[in-house]
Design an enzyme around this catalytic site. Structure first.
Site, PDB file in Angstrom:
ATOM      1  N   HIS A 269       0.844  -1.199   0.000  1.00 31.58           N
ATOM      2  CA  HIS A 269       0.000   0.000   0.000  1.00 31.58           C
ATOM      3  C   HIS A 269       0.878   1.247   0.000  1.00 31.58           C
ATOM      4  O   HIS A 269       1.229   1.763  -1.057  1.00 31.58           O
ATOM      5  CB  HIS A 269      -0.933  -0.082   1.203  1.00 31.58           C
ATOM      6  CG  HIS A 269      -2.054   0.891   1.207  1.00 31.58           C
ATOM      7  ND1 HIS A 269      -2.321   1.746   0.174  1.00 31.58           N
ATOM      8  CD2 HIS A 269      -3.000   1.170   2.166  1.00 31.58           C
ATOM      9  CE1 HIS A 269      -3.367   2.494   0.473  1.00 31.58           C
ATOM     10  NE2 HIS A 269      -3.795   2.163   1.675  1.00 31.58           N
ATOM     11  N   HIS A 308      -1.948  -0.945 -11.661  1.00 28.65           N
ATOM     12  CA  HIS A 308      -2.835  -0.514 -10.580  1.00 28.65           C
ATOM     13  C   HIS A 308      -4.101  -1.355 -10.635  1.00 28.65           C
ATOM     14  O   HIS A 308      -4.559  -1.704 -11.715  1.00 28.65           O
ATOM     15  CB  HIS A 308      -3.194   0.971 -10.744  1.00 28.65           C
ATOM     16  CG  HIS A 308      -3.734   1.600  -9.505  1.00 28.65           C
ATOM     17  ND1 HIS A 308      -5.057   1.507  -9.145  1.00 28.65           N
ATOM     18  CD2 HIS A 308      -3.125   2.316  -8.533  1.00 28.65           C
ATOM     19  CE1 HIS A 308      -5.236   2.148  -8.007  1.00 28.65           C
ATOM     20  NE2 HIS A 308      -4.079   2.642  -7.611  1.00 28.65           N
ATOM     21  N   ASP A 364       3.182   6.242  -7.516  1.00 28.61           N
ATOM     22  CA  ASP A 364       4.424   5.965  -6.806  1.00 28.61           C
ATOM     23  C   ASP A 364       5.651   5.972  -7.701  1.00 28.61           C
ATOM     24  O   ASP A 364       6.779   5.942  -7.208  1.00 28.61           O
ATOM     25  CB  ASP A 364       4.329   4.597  -6.106  1.00 28.61           C
ATOM     26  CG  ASP A 364       3.331   4.640  -4.969  1.00 28.61           C
ATOM     27  OD1 ASP A 364       3.344   5.631  -4.239  1.00 28.61           O
ATOM     28  OD2 ASP A 364       2.538   3.697  -4.838  1.00 28.61           O
TER      29      ASP A 364
HETATM   30  N1  CMC Z   1       5.316  -5.313 -13.379  1.00 33.02           N
HETATM   31  C1  CMC Z   1       5.193  -6.379 -14.219  1.00 33.02           C
HETATM   32  N2  CMC Z   1       4.060  -7.028 -14.462  1.00 33.02           N
HETATM   33  C2  CMC Z   1       2.959  -6.577 -13.837  1.00 33.02           C
HETATM   34  C3  CMC Z   1       2.991  -5.470 -12.965  1.00 33.02           C
HETATM   35  C4  CMC Z   1       4.229  -4.838 -12.751  1.00 33.02           C
HETATM   36  N3  CMC Z   1       4.330  -3.790 -11.933  1.00 33.02           N
HETATM   37  N4  CMC Z   1       1.761  -5.249 -12.475  1.00 33.02           N
HETATM   38  C5  CMC Z   1       0.959  -6.173 -13.029  1.00 33.02           C
HETATM   39  N5  CMC Z   1       1.682  -6.969 -13.849  1.00 33.02           N
HETATM   40  C6  CMC Z   1       1.160  -8.066 -14.680  1.00 33.02           C
HETATM   41  C7  CMC Z   1       0.836  -9.273 -13.834  1.00 33.02           C
HETATM   42  O1  CMC Z   1       1.960 -10.127 -13.749  1.00 33.02           O
HETATM   43  C8  CMC Z   1      -0.291  -9.868 -14.622  1.00 33.02           C
HETATM   44  O2  CMC Z   1       0.245 -10.527 -15.745  1.00 33.02           O
HETATM   45  P1  CMC Z   1      -0.409 -11.921 -16.296  1.00 33.02           P
HETATM   46  O3  CMC Z   1      -1.781 -11.509 -16.765  1.00 33.02           O
HETATM   47  O4  CMC Z   1       0.497 -12.360 -17.367  1.00 33.02           O
HETATM   48  O5  CMC Z   1      -0.456 -12.834 -15.112  1.00 33.02           O
HETATM   49  C9  CMC Z   1      -1.062  -8.668 -15.151  1.00 33.02           C
HETATM   50  O6  CMC Z   1      -0.071  -7.621 -15.239  1.00 33.02           O
HETATM   51  C10 CMC Z   1      -2.209  -8.212 -14.273  1.00 33.02           C
HETATM   52  O7  CMC Z   1      -1.705  -7.899 -12.978  1.00 33.02           O
HETATM   53  P2  CMC Z   1      -2.405  -8.246 -11.605  1.00 33.02           P
HETATM   54  O8  CMC Z   1      -1.338  -8.625 -10.616  1.00 33.02           O
HETATM   55  O9  CMC Z   1      -3.541  -9.183 -11.827  1.00 33.02           O
HETATM   56  O10 CMC Z   1      -3.011  -6.844 -11.212  1.00 33.02           O
HETATM   57  P3  CMC Z   1      -3.553  -6.443  -9.781  1.00 33.02           P
HETATM   58  O11 CMC Z   1      -4.654  -5.481 -10.020  1.00 33.02           O
HETATM   59  O12 CMC Z   1      -3.836  -7.611  -8.918  1.00 33.02           O
HETATM   60  O13 CMC Z   1      -2.289  -5.704  -9.118  1.00 33.02           O
HETATM   61  C11 CMC Z   1      -0.754  -4.030  -8.442  1.00 33.02           C
HETATM   62  C12 CMC Z   1      -2.136  -4.328  -9.053  1.00 33.02           C
HETATM   63  C13 CMC Z   1      -0.636  -2.529  -8.216  1.00 33.02           C
HETATM   64  C14 CMC Z   1      -0.608  -4.748  -7.081  1.00 33.02           C
HETATM   65  C15 CMC Z   1       0.321  -4.522  -9.441  1.00 33.02           C
HETATM   66  O14 CMC Z   1       0.194  -3.849 -10.664  1.00 33.02           O
HETATM   67  C16 CMC Z   1       1.722  -4.358  -8.863  1.00 33.02           C
HETATM   68  O15 CMC Z   1       2.193  -5.219  -8.137  1.00 33.02           O
HETATM   69  N6  CMC Z   1       2.426  -3.237  -9.201  1.00 33.02           N
HETATM   70  C17 CMC Z   1       3.724  -2.957  -8.641  1.00 33.02           C
HETATM   71  C18 CMC Z   1       3.605  -2.406  -7.225  1.00 33.02           C
HETATM   72  C19 CMC Z   1       3.104  -0.978  -7.241  1.00 33.02           C
HETATM   73  O16 CMC Z   1       3.582  -0.132  -7.997  1.00 33.02           O
HETATM   74  N7  CMC Z   1       2.162  -0.673  -6.325  1.00 33.02           N
HETATM   75  C20 CMC Z   1       1.623   0.679  -6.170  1.00 33.02           C
HETATM   76  C21 CMC Z   1       0.183   0.764  -6.530  1.00 33.02           C
HETATM   77  S1  CMC Z   1      -0.415   2.466  -6.559  1.00 33.02           S
HETATM   78  C22 CMC Z   1      -0.559   2.903  -4.881  1.00 33.02           C
HETATM   79  C23 CMC Z   1      -1.902   3.397  -4.446  1.00 33.02           C
HETATM   80  O17 CMC Z   1      -2.658   3.959  -5.254  1.00 33.02           O
HETATM   81  O18 CMC Z   1      -2.238   3.225  -3.272  1.00 33.02           O
END
Ligand code: CMC
Length: 443
Positions: A269, A308, A364
């Site tokens: 987060h 995101h 971020d």
């Molecule tokens: N780098 C590489 N691949 C990614 C990333 C990333 N940062 N984010 C998502 N993916 C891929 C993921 O591997 C998946 O691929 P596949 O369909 O082949 O399995 C696809 O994109 C969909 O991702 P997801 O994990 O299902 O998406 P989610 O909605 O569950 O996760 C997230 C969202 C923010 C946790 C994720 O994008 C992530 O881990 N990002 C990096 C950490 C980050 O920057 N976090 C800050 C969020 S903004 C803070 C706030 O607003 O509070």
């Protein structure tokens, strides 16, 4: 003829149900309970770990359209607020629902500023933390402690008490955060200077040394103010959900805010901006960017600051932060990590892996680079997130307290454990069959 209902046919019984579809494209989960196979059946529930498709409240505060990359507070686009407003005015908007006129703004600013000091005992509490304590842990602990200083805060149904605690929390958070920083640095605490702006005073409490009066750099003061506007609210995220959920027990707002800070402390987060800076430092040079992108595409690493849960487009906050970075660097000198970040963004946004998954920079991606250029250690990054978010938490808490539909938050579960079994005295009990751990690990 089209009707705003959902027809459900239960194939177990052949029964048919009409469920109204309400404003916002929602159905009431409680209406599923009527779908039963017999009188003593509990009825159908929806199963939604992590609430990925469950609305927990109706809110008038923040609107997000993740597909289009839109963020609005009380209807106002984040871009217009970042351009024209300041954090205190935005906090007023979030909490009261409207932008203030001049008189109301002056009164609001005055009221917040008269609550910037904390009880002297808080300093002693701070001193009790170890020299290397994480400032977010110190913030969490001292906010929770404030509930013992203000027992009147328990009157959560008294609007005047809610207004007072709201002013106190917004006023005192920068002071607690700055004390935590000064404790970490082994520096004397600096008392608030109410002649300065909200962020100017915060910079003074952080960085004032022997000068009689601290003069904040106006560019950095404004940049911090804009970052505070951008972080002030983001509807039902993990920490806001914690604020509402804990607050729904009718505990005082200091205790609920401490819970929200705890939620924000987690690396999924409030900790992602730190992860971005660590990642950029590890990459070290733009020459390595293609190699890193290859590793990300191979699933070997995450590109922190990308992607995101809600935004499937460029996070509108990230665009503003990227512009802001250049203004800050005019004063602080360029943080060399920005070149690596820009190159990562340039390559990623051309690459099918990122384009097809709708992975764009989030807030971020650039904020940590600015904080680092301004001289903040990485451990302060989540604290810098918590200070402005408190206005969003309080707006959401105030809304919840007055919402007649809200009750104590109490999700259901799907029980998947053992059926009924009877107690056997320990001497007659065999070794537990399905526990594979050796006795040495049975602690
Ligand atoms: N780098 C590489 N691949 C990614 C990333 C990333 N940062 N984010 C998502 N993916 C891929 C993921 O591997 C998946 O691929 P596949 O369909 O082949 O399995 C696809 O994109 C969909 O991702 P997801 O994990 O299902 O998406 P989610 O909605 O569950 O996760 C997230 C969202 C923010 C946790 C994720 O994008 C992530 O881990 N990002 C990096 C950490 C980050 O920057 N976090 C800050 C969020 S903004 C803070 C706030 O607003 O509070």
């Amino acid at each position: 003829m089209a009707s705003n209902t959902l027809t459900i046919i239960d194939n177990r019984t052949g029964k048919r149900y009409e469920i109204p579809i309400e404003e916002g494209n929602v159905i009431r989960a409680s209406l599923l309970r009527q779908i039963k196979t017999s009188e003593d059946d509990f009825g159908l529930m929806s199963y939604d770990p992590a609430f990925t498709n469950t609305a927990s409240c109706k809110s008038k505060i923040t609107y997000i359209d993740g597909e289009k990359g839109i963020l609005r507070y009380r209807g106002y686009p984040i871009e217009e607020l970042a351009e024209n407003s300041n954090y205190l005015e935005t906090a007023y908007l979030l909490i009261k629902g409207e932008l203030p006129d001049i008189e109301r703004y002056k009164a609001w600013e005055h009221n917040i500023k008269t609550h910037t000091m904390v009880h002297e005992n808080i300093k002693r509490l701070m001193d009790g933390f170890r020299y290397d304590a994480h400032p977010m842990g110190m913030l969490l602990g001292t906010i929770g402690a404030l509930s013992t200083f203000y027992p009147d805060a328990a009157n959560i149904f008294d609007p005047e008490s809610r207004r007072l605690q709201t002013r106190r929390l917004i006023g005192k958070l920068p002071t607690l955060a700055a004390y935590a920083y000064r404790h970490m640095r082994g520096l004397p605490y600096v008392y608030p200077d109410n002649d300065l702006s909200y962020t100017g005073n915060f910079l003074s409490m952080l960085f004032k040394m022997t000068e009689v009066k601290y003069k904040p750099n106006p560019v950095l003061e404004r940049a911090l103010d804009v970052l505070f506007i951008l972080h002030a609210d983001h509807e039902q995220n993990c920490s806001t959900n914690a604020m509402r959920s804990v607050g729904s027990s009718h505990v005082d707002p200091y205790s609920a805010t401490a819970a929200a800070v705890a939620a924000l402390y987690g690396p999924l987060h409030g900790g992602a901006n730190e992860a971005v800076v660590r990642m950029l430092m590890e990459i070290g040079s733009i020459k390595r960017v293609p190699e890193i992108i290859k590793q990300v595409k191979a699933g070997e690493r995450l590109l922190y600051g990308f992607g995101h849960r809600v935004y499937k487009n460029y996070d509108p906050r990230a665009k503003i932060v990227r512009r802001l970075a250049n203004e800050v660097f005019e004063v602080t000198g360029k943080n060399p990590l920005i070149d690596i970040a820009l190159e990562l963004e340039r390559i990623a946004l051309q690459d099918d892996y990122f384009v097809s998954r709708k992975l764009y920079p989030n807030v971020d991606f650039y904020s940590g680079i600015i904080y680092q250029a301004m001289g903040f250690p990485m451990v302060m990054f989540p604290v810098l997130f918590a200070i402005p978010r408190v206005s969003g938490w309080l707006a959401q808490w105030n809304e919840m307290v007055q919402d007649p539909e809200q009750k104590i938050a109490r999700p259901r579960q799907v029980y998947i454990g053992e059926g009924l079994r009877h107690y056997v005295p320990i001497e007659r009990r065999p070794a537990p069959a399905h526990l594979e751990e050796p006795v040495s690990e049975a602690i």
